[in-house]
Design a protein around this motif. Structure first.
Motif, PDB file in Angstrom:
ATOM      1  N   HIS A 188      67.762 -27.122 -20.171  1.00  0.00           N
ATOM      2  CA  HIS A 188      69.063 -27.253 -19.518  1.00  0.00           C
ATOM      3  C   HIS A 188      70.065 -27.975 -20.402  1.00  0.00           C
ATOM      4  O   HIS A 188      71.034 -28.556 -19.889  1.00  0.00           O
ATOM      5  CB  HIS A 188      68.912 -28.009 -18.194  1.00  0.00           C
ATOM      6  N   GLY A 189      69.859 -27.951 -21.734  1.00  0.00           N
ATOM      7  CA  GLY A 189      70.773 -28.698 -22.588  1.00  0.00           C
ATOM      8  C   GLY A 189      70.563 -28.428 -24.056  1.00  0.00           C
ATOM      9  O   GLY A 189      70.197 -27.318 -24.462  1.00  0.00           O
ATOM     10  N   PHE A 190      70.736 -29.473 -24.861  1.00  0.00           N
ATOM     11  CA  PHE A 190      70.742 -29.349 -26.316  1.00  0.00           C
ATOM     12  C   PHE A 190      69.363 -28.988 -26.867  1.00  0.00           C
ATOM     13  O   PHE A 190      68.341 -29.529 -26.432  1.00  0.00           O
ATOM     14  CB  PHE A 190      71.209 -30.671 -26.922  1.00  0.00           C
ATOM     15  N   ASN A 191      69.335 -28.065 -27.848  1.00  0.00           N
ATOM     16  CA  ASN A 191      68.121 -27.668 -28.548  1.00  0.00           C
ATOM     17  C   ASN A 191      68.363 -27.749 -30.048  1.00  0.00           C
ATOM     18  O   ASN A 191      69.445 -27.387 -30.534  1.00  0.00           O
ATOM     19  CB  ASN A 191      67.722 -26.230 -28.193  1.00  0.00           C
ATOM     20  N   ALA A 192      67.347 -28.217 -30.790  1.00  0.00           N
ATOM     21  CA  ALA A 192      67.461 -28.302 -32.245  1.00  0.00           C
ATOM     22  C   ALA A 192      66.085 -28.103 -32.865  1.00  0.00           C
ATOM     23  O   ALA A 192      65.082 -28.611 -32.354  1.00  0.00           O
ATOM     24  CB  ALA A 192      68.042 -29.645 -32.674  1.00  0.00           C
ATOM     25  N   ASP A 193      66.039 -27.356 -33.962  1.00  0.00           N
ATOM     26  CA  ASP A 193      64.786 -27.080 -34.663  1.00  0.00           C
ATOM     27  C   ASP A 193      65.033 -27.112 -36.162  1.00  0.00           C
ATOM     28  O   ASP A 193      66.094 -26.707 -36.641  1.00  0.00           O
ATOM     29  CB  ASP A 193      64.248 -25.684 -34.317  1.00  0.00           C
ATOM     30  N   VAL A 194      64.019 -27.558 -36.906  1.00  0.00           N
ATOM     31  CA  VAL A 194      64.047 -27.442 -38.357  1.00  0.00           C
ATOM     32  C   VAL A 194      62.617 -27.273 -38.856  1.00  0.00           C
ATOM     33  O   VAL A 194      61.694 -27.889 -38.332  1.00  0.00           O
ATOM     34  CB  VAL A 194      64.720 -28.673 -39.019  1.00  0.00           C
ATOM     35  N   ARG A 195      62.441 -26.414 -39.814  1.00  0.00           N
ATOM     36  CA  ARG A 195      61.168 -26.252 -40.520  1.00  0.00           C
ATOM     37  C   ARG A 195      61.454 -26.512 -41.992  1.00  0.00           C
ATOM     38  O   ARG A 195      62.096 -25.697 -42.667  1.00  0.00           O
ATOM     39  CB  ARG A 195      60.586 -24.853 -40.316  1.00  0.00           C
ATOM     40  N   LEU A 196      60.992 -27.675 -42.496  1.00  0.00           N
ATOM     41  CA  LEU A 196      61.242 -28.092 -43.868  1.00  0.00           C
ATOM     42  C   LEU A 196      60.034 -27.751 -44.725  1.00  0.00           C
ATOM     43  O   LEU A 196      58.895 -28.069 -44.362  1.00  0.00           O
ATOM     44  CB  LEU A 196      61.507 -29.595 -43.914  1.00  0.00           C
ATOM     45  N   MET A 197      60.271 -27.119 -45.891  1.00  0.00           N
ATOM     46  CA  MET A 197      59.183 -26.633 -46.742  1.00  0.00           C
ATOM     47  C   MET A 197      59.423 -27.015 -48.195  1.00  0.00           C
ATOM     48  O   MET A 197      60.561 -26.990 -48.679  1.00  0.00           O
ATOM     49  CB  MET A 197      59.068 -25.109 -46.615  1.00  0.00           C
ATOM     50  N   TYR A 198      58.327 -27.352 -48.881  1.00  0.00           N
ATOM     51  CA  TYR A 198      58.362 -27.669 -50.305  1.00  0.00           C
ATOM     52  C   TYR A 198      57.292 -26.834 -50.989  1.00  0.00           C
ATOM     53  O   TYR A 198      56.105 -26.942 -50.671  1.00  0.00           O
ATOM     54  CB  TYR A 198      58.099 -29.160 -50.528  1.00  0.00           C
ATOM     55  N   ASP A 199      57.712 -25.985 -51.951  1.00  0.00           N
ATOM     56  CA  ASP A 199      56.822 -25.003 -52.567  1.00  0.00           C
ATOM     57  C   ASP A 199      56.468 -25.388 -54.003  1.00  0.00           C
ATOM     58  O   ASP A 199      57.362 -25.727 -54.797  1.00  0.00           O
ATOM     59  CB  ASP A 199      57.479 -23.621 -52.611  1.00  0.00           C
ATOM     60  N   TYR A 200      55.179 -25.286 -54.311  1.00  0.00           N
ATOM     61  CA  TYR A 200      54.732 -25.368 -55.701  1.00  0.00           C
ATOM     62  C   TYR A 200      54.180 -23.999 -56.080  1.00  0.00           C
ATOM     63  O   TYR A 200      53.224 -23.499 -55.471  1.00  0.00           O
ATOM     64  CB  TYR A 200      53.646 -26.429 -55.886  1.00  0.00           C
ATOM     65  N   ASN A 201      54.778 -23.392 -57.098  1.00  0.00           N
ATOM     66  CA  ASN A 201      54.403 -22.049 -57.529  1.00  0.00           C
ATOM     67  C   ASN A 201      53.544 -22.099 -58.784  1.00  0.00           C
ATOM     68  O   ASN A 201      53.881 -22.793 -59.746  1.00  0.00           O
ATOM     69  CB  ASN A 201      55.664 -21.215 -57.811  1.00  0.00           C
ATOM     70  N   PHE A 202      52.457 -21.337 -58.772  1.00  0.00           N
ATOM     71  CA  PHE A 202      51.594 -21.257 -59.942  1.00  0.00           C
ATOM     72  C   PHE A 202      52.079 -20.149 -60.880  1.00  0.00           C
ATOM     73  O   PHE A 202      52.974 -19.366 -60.544  1.00  0.00           O
ATOM     74  CB  PHE A 202      50.142 -21.018 -59.514  1.00  0.00           C
ATOM     75  N   GLU A 203      51.493 -20.077 -62.049  1.00  0.00           N
ATOM     76  CA  GLU A 203      51.931 -19.124 -63.071  1.00  0.00           C
ATOM     77  C   GLU A 203      51.550 -17.697 -62.715  1.00  0.00           C
ATOM     78  O   GLU A 203      50.469 -17.429 -62.208  1.00  0.00           O
ATOM     79  CB  GLU A 203      51.312 -19.504 -64.414  1.00  0.00           C
ATOM     80  N   ASN A 204      52.461 -16.787 -62.995  1.00  0.00           N
ATOM     81  CA  ASN A 204      52.181 -15.359 -62.924  1.00  0.00           C
ATOM     82  C   ASN A 204      51.395 -14.976 -64.189  1.00  0.00           C
ATOM     83  O   ASN A 204      51.931 -15.036 -65.299  1.00  0.00           O
ATOM     84  CB  ASN A 204      53.500 -14.581 -62.847  1.00  0.00           C
ATOM     85  N   GLN A 205      50.150 -14.596 -64.021  1.00  0.00           N
ATOM     86  CA  GLN A 205      49.282 -14.351 -65.172  1.00  0.00           C
ATOM     87  C   GLN A 205      49.688 -13.105 -65.965  1.00  0.00           C
ATOM     88  O   GLN A 205      49.334 -12.978 -67.137  1.00  0.00           O
ATOM     89  CB  GLN A 205      47.830 -14.221 -64.708  1.00  0.00           C
ATOM     90  N   ASP A 206      50.425 -12.197 -65.357  1.00  0.00           N
ATOM     91  CA  ASP A 206      50.855 -10.996 -66.075  1.00  0.00           C
ATOM     92  C   ASP A 206      52.069 -11.247 -66.957  1.00  0.00           C
ATOM     93  O   ASP A 206      52.232 -10.608 -68.011  1.00  0.00           O
ATOM     94  CB  ASP A 206      51.173  -9.870 -65.095  1.00  0.00           C
ATOM     95  N   THR A 207      52.947 -12.154 -66.531  1.00  0.00           N
ATOM     96  CA  THR A 207      54.158 -12.425 -67.298  1.00  0.00           C
ATOM     97  C   THR A 207      54.155 -13.809 -67.943  1.00  0.00           C
ATOM     98  O   THR A 207      55.038 -14.120 -68.743  1.00  0.00           O
ATOM     99  CB  THR A 207      55.398 -12.334 -66.386  1.00  0.00           C
ATOM    100  N   HIS A 208      53.184 -14.659 -67.567  1.00  0.00           N
ATOM    101  CA  HIS A 208      53.097 -16.046 -68.053  1.00  0.00           C
ATOM    102  C   HIS A 208      54.349 -16.837 -67.689  1.00  0.00           C
ATOM    103  O   HIS A 208      54.765 -17.733 -68.415  1.00  0.00           O
ATOM    104  CB  HIS A 208      52.857 -16.082 -69.562  1.00  0.00           C
ATOM    105  N   TYR A 209      54.918 -16.512 -66.550  1.00  0.00           N
ATOM    106  CA  TYR A 209      56.123 -17.168 -66.054  1.00  0.00           C
ATOM    107  C   TYR A 209      55.740 -18.058 -64.884  1.00  0.00           C
ATOM    108  O   TYR A 209      55.016 -17.637 -63.991  1.00  0.00           O
ATOM    109  CB  TYR A 209      57.111 -16.097 -65.593  1.00  0.00           C
ATOM    110  N   GLN A 210      56.209 -19.308 -64.872  1.00  0.00           N
ATOM    111  CA  GLN A 210      55.963 -20.201 -63.745  1.00  0.00           C
ATOM    112  C   GLN A 210      57.292 -20.582 -63.119  1.00  0.00           C
ATOM    113  O   GLN A 210      58.130 -21.250 -63.726  1.00  0.00           O
ATOM    114  CB  GLN A 210      55.204 -21.461 -64.157  1.00  0.00           C
ATOM    115  N   SER A 211      57.479 -20.157 -61.881  1.00  0.00           N
ATOM    116  CA  SER A 211      58.715 -20.445 -61.164  1.00  0.00           C
ATOM    117  C   SER A 211      58.793 -21.911 -60.789  1.00  0.00           C
ATOM    118  O   SER A 211      57.776 -22.577 -60.569  1.00  0.00           O
ATOM    119  CB  SER A 211      58.793 -19.590 -59.891  1.00  0.00           C
TER     120      SER A 211
END
Length: 311
Positions: A188-211
């Motif tokens: 019957h009133g105020f609603n608020a939501d947040v989903r906070l995310m922190y990503d660690y990306n591993f290396e792409n073995q085909d391109t040897h690129y790490q984001s």
């Protein structure tokens, strides 16, 4: 910034995960994509339901016609269309961890991707994207305030990867994602939501690129009308917080990091959001979000539907 030929090749990777499991002529992470579909979540994202099993289905569509460079200027004209169906399974156990309920979830996207580069090549792919799975612990601080913490693991299950293709269905690398979600819900009133995310990306073995590492959040704000309906706004905020890593000695030429900004991307989106909660326990939500403040990524609009039902 990359030369135009490098930009076009880097776009080859990006479209495949722009929505989930998951496009960019300028990179921000490899190919300008993130493993999480930015802005996919809607109202109730911080609430872990009571013990039991639940099914969810996300339906999304992303349309982009512009690529932005590090200054926010148009780098290229494109026609990118990504449609995705994302079934998600949630199991909430009776097990308590630090006073919260332990749960698990898994999802596997089905993507249809069409990409045309103005005065350039085009491609179309359809198939399975990258799987997401992991544990979560949900806390119910009151009838209105709820939080959840978890870790997601993104697995490179997205079709057959080819670094020379214009479109791929998956990232071809693993990602570990820390998650904190919060919901304040008043029918019957105020609603608020947040989903906070922190990503660690591993290396792409085909391109040897790490984001680089990524910090981003889905959010909604709304007002409950007291009859199951919530009306408001929602979207996402995204910022890449470390440089991509790849050198000429071990990288595919098209994936080299030669930009002073480290190919860091950013974006923000906002648009109307609505949810209906039935007396039978199922929920349906919808949102439209338009991107702004885009750097080193595509600039477009996304539409999302989310359906949740107890199994």
């Amino acid at each position: 910034m990359h030369h135009q030929s490098t930009r076009c090749t880097s776009l080859a990777f990006s479209a495949g995960l722009l929505l989930l499991g998951s496009a960019s002529l300028v990179q921000a992470t490899e190919g300008g994509v993130s493993s999480w579909p930015l802005g996919i979540e809607n109202y109730g994202m911080g609430i872990l339901p009571p013990p039991g099993t639940y099914g969810q289905l996300f339906i999304g569509n992303y349309l982009a016609d512009t690529l932005r460079d590090n200054s926010g200027a148009k780098a290229a004209d494109i026609d990118l269309r990504v449609t995705t169906l994302v079934p998600r399974f949630i199991w909430v156990t009776e097990q308590q961890v630090l006073g919260g309920n332990l749960g698990f979830h898994a999802l596997l996207p089905l993507n249809d991707i069409r990409l045309n580069i103005k005065n350039g090549p085009h491609d179309h792919k359809r198939g399975i994207g990258d799987a997401h799975l992991g544990p979560v612990v949900g806390f119910h601080h009151s009838d209105k305030f709820h939080t959840a913490v978890g870790v997601d693991f993104v697995l490179p299950t997205g079709g057959e990867y080819d670094k020379n293709d214009l479109v791929n269905l998956g990232t071809n690398y693993y990602t570990v994602q820390a998650v904190y979600a919060m919901t304040y819900m008043d029918p019957h009133g105020f609603n608020a939501d947040v989903r906070l995310m922190y990503d660690y990306n591993f290396e792409n073995q085909d391109t040897h690129y790490q984001s680089g590492r990524e910090l981003h959040a889905d959010y909604t704000l709304g007002w409950g009308l007291g009859n199951g309906w919530v009306l408001g706004v929602g979207g996402h905020a995204y910022k890449q917080v470390s440089d991509d890593q790849c050198s000429a000695s071990n990288c595919a030429a098209a994936a080299m990091v030669d930009a002073a900004d480290g190919n860091r991307g950013s974006s923000f989106s906002i648009g109307p959001a609505v949810q209906y909660a039935s007396k039978d326990g199922w929920l349906l939500s919808a949102k439209w979000q338009d991107e702004s403040g885009v750097r080193n990524r595509t600039d477009g609009q996304a539409y999302w539907l989310k359906f949740t039902i107890p199994l």
